[in-house]
Design an enzyme around this catalytic site. Sequence first.
Site, PDB file in Angstrom:
ATOM      1  CD  GLU A 177      -3.093  -0.945   2.152  1.00 17.37           C
ATOM      2  OE1 GLU A 177      -2.961  -0.100   3.041  1.00 17.37           O
ATOM      3  OE2 GLU A 177      -4.088  -1.685   2.060  1.00 17.37           O
ATOM      4  CD  GLU A 395      -3.504  -5.780   4.089  1.00 19.25           C
ATOM      5  OE1 GLU A 395      -4.323  -4.950   4.540  1.00 19.25           O
ATOM      6  OE2 GLU A 395      -2.272  -5.609   4.124  1.00 19.25           O
TER       7      GLU A 395
HETATM    8  C1  BGP Z   1      -4.144  -1.923   5.598  1.00 18.80           C
HETATM    9  C2  BGP Z   1      -2.763  -2.329   6.061  1.00 18.80           C
HETATM   10  C3  BGP Z   1      -2.763  -3.375   7.121  1.00 18.80           C
HETATM   11  C4  BGP Z   1      -3.880  -3.250   8.129  1.00 18.80           C
HETATM   12  C5  BGP Z   1      -5.225  -2.931   7.482  1.00 18.80           C
HETATM   13  C6  BGP Z   1      -6.297  -2.593   8.488  1.00 18.80           C
HETATM   14  O1  BGP Z   1      -4.098  -0.629   5.120  1.00 18.80           O
HETATM   15  O2  BGP Z   1      -2.011  -2.809   4.977  1.00 18.80           O
HETATM   16  O3  BGP Z   1      -1.493  -3.409   7.708  1.00 18.80           O
HETATM   17  O4  BGP Z   1      -3.553  -2.450   9.174  1.00 18.80           O
HETATM   18  O5  BGP Z   1      -5.106  -1.864   6.591  1.00 18.80           O
HETATM   19  O6  BGP Z   1      -6.120  -1.299   8.938  1.00 18.80           O
HETATM   20  P1  BGP Z   1      -6.546  -0.782  10.357  1.00 18.80           P
HETATM   21  O7  BGP Z   1      -5.773  -1.586  11.329  1.00 18.80           O
HETATM   22  O8  BGP Z   1      -6.181   0.668  10.364  1.00 18.80           O
HETATM   23  O9  BGP Z   1      -8.008  -0.984  10.466  1.00 18.80           O
END
Ligand code: BGP
Length: 495
Positions: A177, A395
């Site tokens: 990302e 993800e």
């Molecule tokens: C994405 C990241 C992850 C994870 C996910 C959830 O942007 O790649 O590492 O953190 O988001 O985000 P959050 O924990 O802010 O809800």
Amino acid sequence: DGERIIFMYYKEIDSFPEDFLWGAASAAYQIEGAWNEDGKGPSIWDEFSKIEGKTFEGTNGEVAVDHYHRYKEDISYMKEMGLKAYRFSVAWSRVIPDGEGEINEKGLDFYENLVDELIKNGIEPVLTLYHWDMPQALQDKYGGWESREVIPAFEKYCEALFLRLRDKVKYWVTMNEQNVFTSLGYRWAAHPPAVTDLKRMYAANHVVNLANATAISLFHQLVPKGLIGPSYGYGPIYPLTADPSDVLAAENAEAFNNDWTLDVYCRGTYPKFVMKQLEHLGIAPQVTAEDSRLLTSATPDFLGINYYHGGTVQQNRIEKPENQSSTEKNFSKTDPYLMQPKEEQAMSPEVPMFNGIENPYLEKTKWGWEIDPVGFRVALRRIQSRYDLPVFVTENGLGAIDVLTEDKKIHDDYRIDYLNEHLVEMKKAIADGVEVIGYCAWSFTDLLSWLNGYKKRYGFVYVDRDEHDEKTLERIPKDSFYWYQQVIKENGENL
Ligand code: BGP
């Protein structure tokens, strides 16, 4: 009849490929802990999280969910689940503590042991090279991604991993990302290095592009049988109405948010429309002829996509002042997919181009993220038609507050519903012709959310700890664990 045709289309025509990679994901800083063990150097997140007021209730990754010491136990749950793939990231400062100097063999050993344990249990490792934890030493010495000096350092780090793991790891992710860590780091100061400067953001983003291409080139020389690509946080943009001005605004937002990064990854060129706006404002990155050669020469083998939600826009509020209204999206800086918070007016190239707004058709999570499974299909379709690369969903998941019952269960039916709806849309996208090679839910165990501590949980496996207390760190499979186990067993046949 029509019903039969629809039924056939979704249920009979396409099954998931036999070797589909049903997976789950994590990132080093969010799970490992052991932040200064076995020679690991500090990363920018180790330092940033200690600055008061930056993270939720001051949480940091010193212990996280202690995966560094419990990886075998975690993998035993993966095996029980039947997981086919596990995506994790390597902490650069564990492998090269100061980012560019001596290689720390103990750091490499940890990841090789992890990979061996995965393979022993029939799980395909998917290795992310950069999931946001730049060695602090490189930040201090060069200013991190703002300097081209970090490119050879990144190349050296990648080379050490390629050489050590090339016979064991087939799937590699370069940057996680990039759009999120550059904007939260250099525009909104919500992530390290906590800068608010658009020119610096675009400069850093360009250096990340060069580092990404450098890593891909080297990989193609050293690991010819492997596959590599970046993971991009993709959110499709919708126009609020069929008013052509809103449609144009959506095109603009798609260009600023998505084409800006993906065109460089896949075509080696920046979209002209966005570049022109940045040049007008004097904030465009400096792109040399040599840079262009590098960027066009290194194309990914697949595109990693992280999907959480998209965005909705209307014509900008300069040409249509009534668009500055109460329906305007209330952006939260902990949402990594934010586009254009209203407090930033000056110098923002997006302001004349589109106006971010709430989507009236979508429900939201407790953290205000829109829940949009159909948008997942839209995303996959758009990527396929624009870039025509295999997609690896690296993800997708739901952050929620989970409750541990007295008999030690977590009834997370809301997560099952969320994942189920997204998988159904992914299956439809495959039926549409999108080549999807795998799907990693975020996340396998509960883990530390960058800015939301342990309150916002994503895992299939609960971890007994919270912001204030490490507790037992016991692992407890949630209801969603058994649901996903079944999905994998049936290869998604009954979705
Ligand atoms: C994405 C990241 C992850 C994870 C996910 C959830 O942007 O790649 O590492 O953190 O988001 O985000 P959050 O924990 O802010 O809800």
